[in-house]
Design an enzyme around this catalytic site. Structure first.
Site, PDB file in Angstrom:
ATOM      1  N   SER A 125       1.235  -1.409   0.048  1.00 31.57           N
ATOM      2  CA  SER A 125       0.258  -0.446   0.151  1.00 31.57           C
ATOM      3  C   SER A 125       1.570   1.433   0.286  1.00 31.57           C
ATOM      4  O   SER A 125       0.620   2.378  -0.371  1.00 31.57           O
ATOM      5  CB  SER A 125      -0.849   0.188   1.060  1.00 31.57           C
ATOM      6  OG  SER A 125      -0.102   0.171   2.197  1.00 31.57           O
ATOM      7  N   ASP A 126       1.962   0.863   1.182  1.00 30.64           N
ATOM      8  CA  ASP A 126       2.416   2.228   0.952  1.00 30.64           C
ATOM      9  C   ASP A 126       4.261   2.301   0.642  1.00 30.64           C
ATOM     10  O   ASP A 126       5.244   2.826   1.243  1.00 30.64           O
ATOM     11  CB  ASP A 126       2.694   3.054   1.968  1.00 30.64           C
ATOM     12  CG  ASP A 126       2.857   2.598   3.219  1.00 30.64           C
ATOM     13  OD1 ASP A 126       3.272   1.078   3.618  1.00 30.64           O
ATOM     14  OD2 ASP A 126       2.782   3.464   4.487  1.00 30.64           O
ATOM     15  N   GLU A 127       4.606   0.486   0.090  1.00 27.52           N
ATOM     16  CA  GLU A 127       6.215   0.534  -0.095  1.00 27.52           C
ATOM     17  C   GLU A 127       6.514   0.455  -1.250  1.00 27.52           C
ATOM     18  O   GLU A 127       6.138  -0.682  -2.108  1.00 27.52           O
ATOM     19  CB  GLU A 127       5.674  -1.203   0.251  1.00 27.52           C
ATOM     20  CG  GLU A 127       6.376  -0.965   1.930  1.00 27.52           C
ATOM     21  CD  GLU A 127       6.069  -2.248   2.332  1.00 27.52           C
ATOM     22  OE1 GLU A 127       6.604  -2.751   3.930  1.00 27.52           O
ATOM     23  OE2 GLU A 127       6.161  -3.021   2.373  1.00 27.52           O
TER      24      GLU A 127
END
Length: 102
Positions: free
Chosen positions: A31-33
């Site tokens: 998701s945010d990597e």
């Protein structure tokens, strides 16, 4: 909402693309990597300098939907000398390094 979050991710991806070379690979894996594969860094010191440039670029305020965002980032750096090393092991090592950087 989701649209704002998507715009933040697009802005981050654009920053990443501005820093990497044409031969390097950028991929979003969570998701945010994100993962960046540097193609043949000359040395560990060169990879470290790249990570420092990347972090400096990401720490600059990010303009999204007429808002200025100051976000925080962590970078995990892993050098792989073994051409037969598995992708899963490399990603696992990078994840450990990233969490240690936090």
């Amino acid at each position: 909402g989701h649209g704002f979050g998507d715009d933040v991710l697009v802005a981050i991806a654009e920053r990443l693309s501005d820093v990497v070379r044409g031969a390097d690979t950028v991929a979003r894996i969570g998701s945010d990597e994100f993962v960046i594969l540097l193609e043949d860094p000359a040395s560990a010191a060169d990879a470290r300098r790249f990570a420092e440039r990347l972090l400096a670029s990401l720490q600059a305020p990010l303009a999204v939907q007429n808002r200025s965002l100051n976000l925080s980032f962590s970078i995990g750096l892993v050098l792989i000398d073994d051409p037969d090393a598995g992708v899963e092991a490399a990603l696992g090592d990078a994840d450990i390094a990233m969490h240690a950087a936090k």
